[in-house]
Design a protein around this motif. Sequence first.
Motif, PDB file in Angstrom:
ATOM      1  N   LYS A 186       0.855  -1.182   0.000  1.00 16.81           N
ATOM      2  CA  LYS A 186       0.000   0.000   0.000  1.00 16.81           C
ATOM      3  C   LYS A 186       0.895   1.236   0.000  1.00 16.81           C
ATOM      4  O   LYS A 186       1.704   1.438   0.904  1.00 16.81           O
ATOM      5  N   TYR A 229       0.969   5.261   0.233  1.00 17.58           N
ATOM      6  CA  TYR A 229       0.057   6.257   0.803  1.00 17.58           C
ATOM      7  C   TYR A 229       0.805   7.522   1.196  1.00 17.58           C
ATOM      8  O   TYR A 229       2.042   7.578   1.179  1.00 17.58           O
ATOM      9  N   CYS A 271      -6.414   7.543   1.766  1.00 22.72           N
ATOM     10  CA  CYS A 271      -5.387   6.669   2.346  1.00 22.72           C
ATOM     11  C   CYS A 271      -5.751   6.308   3.783  1.00 22.72           C
ATOM     12  O   CYS A 271      -5.570   5.166   4.215  1.00 22.72           O
ATOM     13  N   PHE A 276      -6.818  -2.368   4.767  1.00 27.50           N
ATOM     14  CA  PHE A 276      -5.568  -3.050   4.433  1.00 27.50           C
ATOM     15  C   PHE A 276      -5.120  -3.928   5.596  1.00 27.50           C
ATOM     16  O   PHE A 276      -4.657  -5.063   5.400  1.00 27.50           O
ATOM     17  N   GLU A 296       3.640  -1.255   3.890  1.00 26.09           N
ATOM     18  CA  GLU A 296       3.151   0.103   3.696  1.00 26.09           C
ATOM     19  C   GLU A 296       4.327   0.998   3.330  1.00 26.09           C
ATOM     20  O   GLU A 296       5.388   0.932   3.962  1.00 26.09           O
ATOM     21  N   LEU A 303      -2.608   0.290  -4.433  1.00 19.11           N
ATOM     22  CA  LEU A 303      -2.356  -1.072  -3.960  1.00 19.11           C
ATOM     23  C   LEU A 303      -1.738  -1.869  -5.099  1.00 19.11           C
ATOM     24  O   LEU A 303      -2.289  -1.910  -6.205  1.00 19.11           O
TER      25      LEU A 303
END
Length: 324
Positions: free
Chosen positions: A63, A65, A72, A79, A126, A147
């Motif tokens: 992910k 962000y 997000c 997530f 992340e 993603l």
Amino acid sequence: MVAKVGLLHCVTALLFLFVAGVSSSAEDTESTTPTGSNVHELQTLQDFYAHVNNNEHKYTFIKYYTTWCSHCKMLKPIFEKVAKAYVPFLPRQTGENSVDNTTAITLFGKPLLPTNSSTPQVSYMEVECDLWGPYHICSRLPGYPVLELITPVDDVSQKFIMQDKELRKTLEEEHYNSLGLWAQAWYNVKNFFTSLGGAAGQDLEDMQYVMRKVEYQGKRRADKICDWLDMAILHDLERNVQSKILAGDCMGDEVCAAGLQWFEGVKNNLHLEKKKLENILKNEENNTKEFANDDDALRTLKFKLHLVEKSLELSQSDPIIDEL
């Protein structure tokens, strides 16, 4: 004496600020990383490439962000839920397209996943693009959140990657040896200062992962994401078999061996075989529904067509094959 006392106070103040900073940092980490979370927050660029270029056949779901992005923030708990709950090909009560592993997923009548121990593994990461924005991992993205599933480096791709690196090294050595003494000295100086960039140099060198990325573009719901992961991983497993067949190296893979045996029988008439497979699929979609209760037959039929199309595509782009 006064100077010593003043110095002591300064040192004490600095120590207090340092301890407070460490404590605050720890609190921030605890607030952004839930207890028991298996989502890895990117710390270094080398860490990113260690995950996406691993040799353990693991998938990496990432992910990307920013801290200022409202979408997000809404995606974060979703997530986390996927990271905790998702198991490849596990039947789920929600979702429309999930793959049911209560019956084996097969191709050419052979199981793609022979044992439970071979179930694909997924790690979760992340990437905060406020921090990593200047680097290629974030600068290539049009917006946030994003993603992406990074598929593993398969055995065939690994061979080509190693061959490519060896070729680049050989060409670089030949270029260096062709230079004069002053040019070689300047070349060494440039390389020295480039190496000081460390992570930046690696960011440009390891961009091959982009060719293995698959982006999720559906609804931001945990069940939809899980269904999509099933499909993306299944397609990658089939692509891996396809690569082995086209390379003629099945390496003990039963599915590949069965596919290679079939491909050897049709490879001299690929255009004719393509039309034949297309007609069968067209009839299936229109009315016959011959394979309605036979997932293996339908999956194998589509796989054959994709394999033939890929082979024809390669033959048109490769002058050596054209000459043969």
